[in-house]
Motif scaffolding. Structure first.
Motif, mmCIF file in Angstrom:
data_model
loop_
_atom_site.group_PDB
_atom_site.id
_atom_site.type_symbol
_atom_site.label_atom_id
_atom_site.label_comp_id
_atom_site.label_asym_id
_atom_site.label_seq_id
_atom_site.Cartn_x
_atom_site.Cartn_y
_atom_site.Cartn_z
ATOM 1 N N PRO A 126 9.362 -7.488 7.721
ATOM 2 C CA PRO A 126 9.414 -7.273 6.276
ATOM 3 C C PRO A 126 9.041 -5.833 5.922
ATOM 4 C CG PRO A 126 7.528 -8.639 6.868
ATOM 5 C CD PRO A 126 8.364 -8.507 8.100
ATOM 6 N N PRO A 127 9.537 -5.341 4.784
ATOM 7 C CA PRO A 127 9.305 -3.939 4.405
ATOM 8 C C PRO A 127 7.900 -3.714 3.859
ATOM 9 C CG PRO A 127 10.595 -5.031 2.721
ATOM 10 C CD PRO A 127 10.429 -6.036 3.827
ATOM 11 N N ILE A 128 6.907 -3.860 4.730
ATOM 12 C CA ILE A 128 5.510 -3.635 4.377
ATOM 13 C C ILE A 128 5.071 -2.352 5.077
ATOM 14 C CG2 ILE A 128 3.154 -4.516 4.572
ATOM 15 C CD1 ILE A 128 4.378 -7.354 4.593
ATOM 16 N N ALA A 129 4.598 -1.394 4.332
ATOM 17 C CA ALA A 129 4.239 -0.088 4.892
ATOM 18 C C ALA A 129 3.235 -0.232 6.031
ATOM 19 C CB ALA A 129 3.655 0.802 3.795
ATOM 20 N N GLY A 130 3.572 0.332 7.190
ATOM 21 C CA GLY A 130 2.660 0.341 8.325
ATOM 22 C C GLY A 130 2.623 -0.927 9.146
#
Length: 226
Positions: free
Chosen positions: A39-43
């Motif tokens: 998923p596009p979760i930073a880091g």
């Protein structure tokens, strides 16, 4: 069954929404044996790098090489036979938690006595299938950092966190600094929350194998029906 470097006896939920959510979170699908988009979760990719190769699981018997003369099918058949005599366990639920002050994991809610008993049974019953630790493996255990009891358990079972030292957990990240732990805990609550059923059943044991590249695969599931 394909020969792997090492084998492990883990718990994993049945194929379904939680397993899929965990595969996506970690970026590794143990059932399909493939990487998957996260998923596009930073880091998140960096935060999950350490546990990615193991896939989603809770350790019952930690990774081990097979004892001399033991074949992978022998272990799978023994697990199927033993699972028929082991009773399933029902937990109140699972929660996102910080373990050892360093990483995120799913941990049980409520009484863990039956769960500890199940793990102890698995650890001891399948000990004859495990090859002794090599000198190199012992060195990697870093025995000097363990308590005397943990050193004793390592000598007996090849792993320090068994029996009374056992802590059921399903790892979600590697070691993180405190601010990142808080941020990813909030993200994990949103991502996993819809799939953490209450009560939560522990109804099977799973055979995992480590391939030559160091990635773990789910090889077989065995329903607890005792």
């Amino acid at each position: 069954m394909e020969q792997m470097k090492r084998y492990a006896i883990y718990f994993a939920p049945p194929a379904g929404p939680l397993m899929q959510a965990a595969a996506d979170w970690l970026g590794w699908d143990v059932e399909g044996g493939r990487t998957v988009p996260q998923p596009p979760i930073a880091g998140l990719a960096e935060a999950t790098a350490a546990p990615r190769k193991y896939g989603f699981h809770a350790t019952l018997k930690a990774p081990f090489r097979l004892a001399e003369g033991v074949q992978p099918d022998d272990l799978a058949e023994a697990m199927a036979a033993q699972a028929a005599h082991l009773a399933p366990v029902t937990l109140d639920g699972l929660r996102i938690d910080v373990l050892a002050g360093r990483f995120l994991a799913l941990r049980p809610e409520g009484d863990e006595t039956a769960l500890r008993d199940l793990c102890a049974e698995v650890v001891t019953r399948f000990e004859p299938f495990r090859a002794p630790l090599t000198t190199e493996e012992i060195a990697r255990r870093n025995l000097s950092a363990l308590s005397p009891r943990q050193q004793e358990l390592t000598a007996r079972f090849g792993y320090p966190y068994v029996l009374e030292e056992f802590r059921f957990h399903m790892t979600l990240t590697g070691d993180l600094p405190a601010p990142d732990l808080a941020r990813f805990a909030a993200e994990a609550e949103v991502w996993f929350g819809p799939h953490l059923t209450r009560p939560f059943p522990i109804g099977q044991i799973c055979l995992y194998g480590e391939d030559q590249a160091g990635r773990f695969h789910l090889l077989s599931r065995h329903t607890l029906s005792g």
